[in-house]
Design a protein around this motif. Structure first.
Motif, PDB file in Angstrom:
ATOM      1  N   VAL A 101     -84.829 -73.766 -90.514  1.00  0.00           N
ATOM      2  CA  VAL A 101     -85.195 -74.753 -89.502  1.00  0.00           C
ATOM      3  C   VAL A 101     -85.274 -74.009 -88.181  1.00  0.00           C
ATOM      4  CG1 VAL A 101     -84.562 -76.892 -88.338  1.00  0.00           C
ATOM      5  CG2 VAL A 101     -84.047 -76.608 -90.772  1.00  0.00           C
ATOM      6  N   ASN A 102     -86.465 -73.978 -87.609  1.00  0.00           N
ATOM      7  CA  ASN A 102     -86.684 -73.302 -86.329  1.00  0.00           C
ATOM      8  C   ASN A 102     -86.540 -74.322 -85.206  1.00  0.00           C
ATOM      9  OD1 ASN A 102     -87.403 -70.739 -87.495  1.00  0.00           O
ATOM     10  ND2 ASN A 102     -89.273 -71.748 -88.164  1.00  0.00           N
ATOM     11  N   MET A 103     -85.694 -73.988 -84.234  1.00  0.00           N
ATOM     12  CA  MET A 103     -85.446 -74.895 -83.118  1.00  0.00           C
ATOM     13  C   MET A 103     -85.548 -74.171 -81.794  1.00  0.00           C
ATOM     14  SD  MET A 103     -82.281 -77.390 -83.845  1.00  0.00           S
ATOM     15  CE  MET A 103     -82.003 -78.138 -85.432  1.00  0.00           C
ATOM     16  N   ALA A 104     -85.947 -74.924 -80.802  1.00  0.00           N
ATOM     17  CA  ALA A 104     -85.865 -74.480 -79.411  1.00  0.00           C
ATOM     18  C   ALA A 104     -84.590 -75.104 -78.857  1.00  0.00           C
ATOM     19  CB  ALA A 104     -87.083 -74.941 -78.626  1.00  0.00           C
ATOM     20  N   LEU A 105     -83.626 -74.261 -78.504  1.00  0.00           N
ATOM     21  CA  LEU A 105     -82.347 -74.730 -77.964  1.00  0.00           C
ATOM     22  C   LEU A 105     -82.363 -74.572 -76.448  1.00  0.00           C
ATOM     23  CD1 LEU A 105     -79.925 -72.972 -80.489  1.00  0.00           C
ATOM     24  CD2 LEU A 105     -80.901 -75.283 -80.641  1.00  0.00           C
ATOM     25  N   THR A 106     -82.225 -75.673 -75.740  1.00  0.00           N
ATOM     26  CA  THR A 106     -82.158 -75.618 -74.282  1.00  0.00           C
ATOM     27  C   THR A 106     -80.702 -75.416 -73.903  1.00  0.00           C
ATOM     28  OG1 THR A 106     -84.036 -77.112 -74.109  1.00  0.00           O
ATOM     29  CG2 THR A 106     -82.684 -76.820 -72.132  1.00  0.00           C
ATOM     30  N   LEU A 107     -80.438 -74.318 -73.207  1.00  0.00           N
ATOM     31  CA  LEU A 107     -79.070 -73.943 -72.846  1.00  0.00           C
ATOM     32  C   LEU A 107     -78.724 -74.420 -71.449  1.00  0.00           C
ATOM     33  CD1 LEU A 107     -79.238 -70.328 -74.291  1.00  0.00           C
ATOM     34  CD2 LEU A 107     -78.544 -72.448 -75.444  1.00  0.00           C
ATOM     35  N   ASP A 108     -77.429 -74.444 -71.132  1.00  0.00           N
ATOM     36  CA  ASP A 108     -76.995 -74.925 -69.826  1.00  0.00           C
ATOM     37  C   ASP A 108     -77.519 -74.057 -68.681  1.00  0.00           C
ATOM     38  OD1 ASP A 108     -75.345 -72.758 -70.363  1.00  0.00           O
ATOM     39  OD2 ASP A 108     -73.477 -73.847 -70.019  1.00  0.00           O
ATOM     40  N   SER A 109     -77.930 -72.848 -68.991  1.00  0.00           N
ATOM     41  CA  SER A 109     -78.506 -71.969 -67.968  1.00  0.00           C
ATOM     42  C   SER A 109     -79.946 -72.353 -67.630  1.00  0.00           C
ATOM     43  CB  SER A 109     -78.489 -70.523 -68.472  1.00  0.00           C
ATOM     44  OG  SER A 109     -79.356 -70.396 -69.600  1.00  0.00           O
TER      45      SER A 109
END
Length: 133
Positions: A101-109
């Motif tokens: 499963v490929n995901m774009a993870l938006t980080l707190d930075s």
């Protein structure tokens, strides 16, 4: 003659449409459970629920990371603020079913990390395996 050609054309296009619909439903049915398992894992990480996320790991990965070591490792990573699934692939090789499963993870930075989660089917449920995060 033109009517016969028109009827044949309508039947062919209709058959292709119906076939495409059932193909789509079959693929969606095969990939949705893996997608949902990966999203559940990431949602637990977003919420800071490392126990919930740990419970979704495969037995092999749980064997490599004790629960407290997993929690410490997650705490050292940037916090996930959001995610978007970009693709799911399910395959069966030699009787073993797995998925990516490929995901774009938006980080707190504010940075967006492209991450591939590996999943295996274990005791009828999809589990995150390998390097979890």
């Amino acid at each position: 003659m033109l009517i016969v050609v028109g009827v044949v054309l309508v039947l062919c296009c209709g058959g292709a449409g119906v076939g495409g619909f059932f193909l789509y439903k079959g693929v969606k049915g095969a990939t949705d459970p893996a997608r949902q398992a990966a999203e559940s894992f990431v949602t637990d990480l977003e919420a800071g629920d490392t126990d919930g996320a740990y419970g979704q790991l495969c037995s092999q990965t749980r064997g490599r990371y004790a629960r407290d070591a997993f929690a410490r490792g997650v705490a050292q990573q940037p916090k996930i603020r959001g995610h978007k699934v970009n693709g799911v692939n399910v395959s069966t090789v030699n009787g073993r079913t797995s998925a990516t499963v490929n995901m774009a993870l938006t980080l707190d930075s504010g940075f967006t990390d492209q991450h591939t989660f590996l999943l295996v089917k274990e005791d009828g449920a999809w589990r995150v395996c390998g390097q979890p995060y």
